[in-house]
Design a protein around this motif. Structure first.
Motif, short mmCIF file in Angstrom:
data_model
loop_
_atom_site.label_atom_id
_atom_site.label_comp_id
_atom_site.label_asym_id
_atom_site.label_seq_id
_atom_site.Cartn_x
_atom_site.Cartn_y
_atom_site.Cartn_z
N LEU A 5 0.91 -1.35 0.02
CA LEU A 5 -0.28 0.15 0.16
C LEU A 5 1.02 0.98 -0.13
N ASP A 6 0.17 1.81 -0.87
CA ASP A 6 1.70 3.47 -0.96
C ASP A 6 0.45 4.66 -0.71
N GLN A 7 0.94 4.31 1.20
CA GLN A 7 0.17 5.77 1.80
C GLN A 7 0.21 6.96 0.98
N ASP A 8 1.24 7.29 0.42
CA ASP A 8 1.54 8.51 0.33
C ASP A 8 0.67 9.00 -1.26
N CYS A 10 -2.83 7.41 -1.49
CA CYS A 10 -3.84 7.46 -0.86
C CYS A 10 -4.87 8.18 -0.79
N VAL A 11 -6.02 8.66 -1.50
CA VAL A 11 -6.78 9.29 -1.06
C VAL A 11 -8.05 9.32 -0.17
N ALA A 12 -7.71 8.63 0.75
CA ALA A 12 -8.69 8.32 2.00
C ALA A 12 -9.97 8.23 1.45
N SER A 13 -9.75 7.20 0.72
CA SER A 13 -11.15 6.72 0.27
C SER A 13 -12.45 5.98 0.56
N GLY A 14 -11.61 5.10 1.36
CA GLY A 14 -11.72 4.01 1.95
C GLY A 14 -12.93 2.86 1.04
N GLN A 15 -12.37 2.95 -0.20
CA GLN A 15 -12.83 1.24 -0.69
C GLN A 15 -12.26 0.64 -1.09
N CYS A 16 -11.11 0.94 -0.17
CA CYS A 16 -9.99 -0.90 0.08
C CYS A 16 -11.16 -1.25 1.67
N VAL A 17 -11.35 -0.16 2.42
CA VAL A 17 -11.74 -1.14 3.88
C VAL A 17 -13.12 -1.81 3.05
N LEU A 18 -13.92 -1.05 2.42
CA LEU A 18 -15.15 -1.83 2.71
C LEU A 18 -14.38 -3.24 1.57
N ALA A 19 -13.42 -3.45 0.94
CA ALA A 19 -13.83 -4.68 -0.31
C ALA A 19 -13.04 -5.51 0.57
N GLY A 47 -11.38 -10.38 -2.24
CA GLY A 47 -11.36 -8.45 -1.89
C GLY A 47 -10.51 -7.38 -1.90
N VAL A 48 -9.29 -8.86 -1.50
CA VAL A 48 -8.05 -7.86 -1.75
C VAL A 48 -8.28 -7.29 -3.21
N ARG A 49 -8.10 -7.76 -3.89
CA ARG A 49 -8.13 -8.09 -5.94
C ARG A 49 -8.90 -6.95 -6.08
N HIS A 50 -10.07 -6.53 -5.26
CA HIS A 50 -11.52 -6.27 -5.54
C HIS A 50 -10.92 -4.67 -4.98
N ALA A 51 -10.54 -4.27 -3.86
CA ALA A 51 -9.84 -3.64 -3.43
C ALA A 51 -8.77 -2.97 -4.42
N ALA A 52 -8.07 -2.85 -4.90
CA ALA A 52 -7.24 -2.44 -5.83
C ALA A 52 -7.63 -1.79 -7.19
N THR A 53 -8.55 -3.01 -7.46
CA THR A 53 -9.02 -2.76 -9.05
C THR A 53 -9.82 -1.11 -8.60
N VAL A 54 -10.69 -1.34 -7.37
CA VAL A 54 -11.76 0.46 -7.13
C VAL A 54 -11.08 0.79 -6.58
N CYS A 55 -9.51 1.69 -5.67
CA CYS A 55 -8.95 2.16 -5.46
C CYS A 55 -8.80 3.98 -6.31
N PRO A 56 -9.23 4.82 -5.79
CA PRO A 56 -9.33 5.64 -7.23
C PRO A 56 -8.44 6.01 -6.99
N ALA A 57 -6.71 5.82 -6.60
CA ALA A 57 -5.05 6.12 -6.18
C ALA A 57 -4.51 5.70 -6.97
N LEU A 58 -4.81 4.51 -7.06
CA LEU A 58 -4.31 3.34 -7.64
C LEU A 58 -2.82 2.67 -7.02
N ALA A 59 -3.55 2.63 -5.39
CA ALA A 59 -2.99 2.84 -4.69
C ALA A 59 -2.22 1.26 -4.07
#
Length: 69
Positions: A5-8, A10-19, A47-59
């Protein structure tokens, strides 16, 4: 599977937490994602694969294990 996870980015959308709530969380102070484990269970992999797909920042970056691993 290995997760990075590249925290730099991250835009804090929370999609990864939901997935994948067992793999990702968010910091209370700013909502930036936190990686709880870099080696998720087989049950969490989809769920992790989905999180990577929906992350708006590609983090979220995944490395899939090979048959030799």
């Amino acid at each position: 599977m290995n997760v990075r996870l590249d925290q730099d980015k991250c835009v804090a959308s929370g999609q990864c937490v939901l997935a994948a709530p067992d793999v990702f969380d968010q910091r209370d102070e700013d909502g930036i994602a936190v990686l709880l484990t870099s080696a998720p269970s087989t049950e969490d992999a989809e769920g992790v694969r989905h999180a990577a797909t929906v992350c708006p920042a590609l983090a979220i970056h995944l490395t899939e294990a090979t048959a030799e691993d």
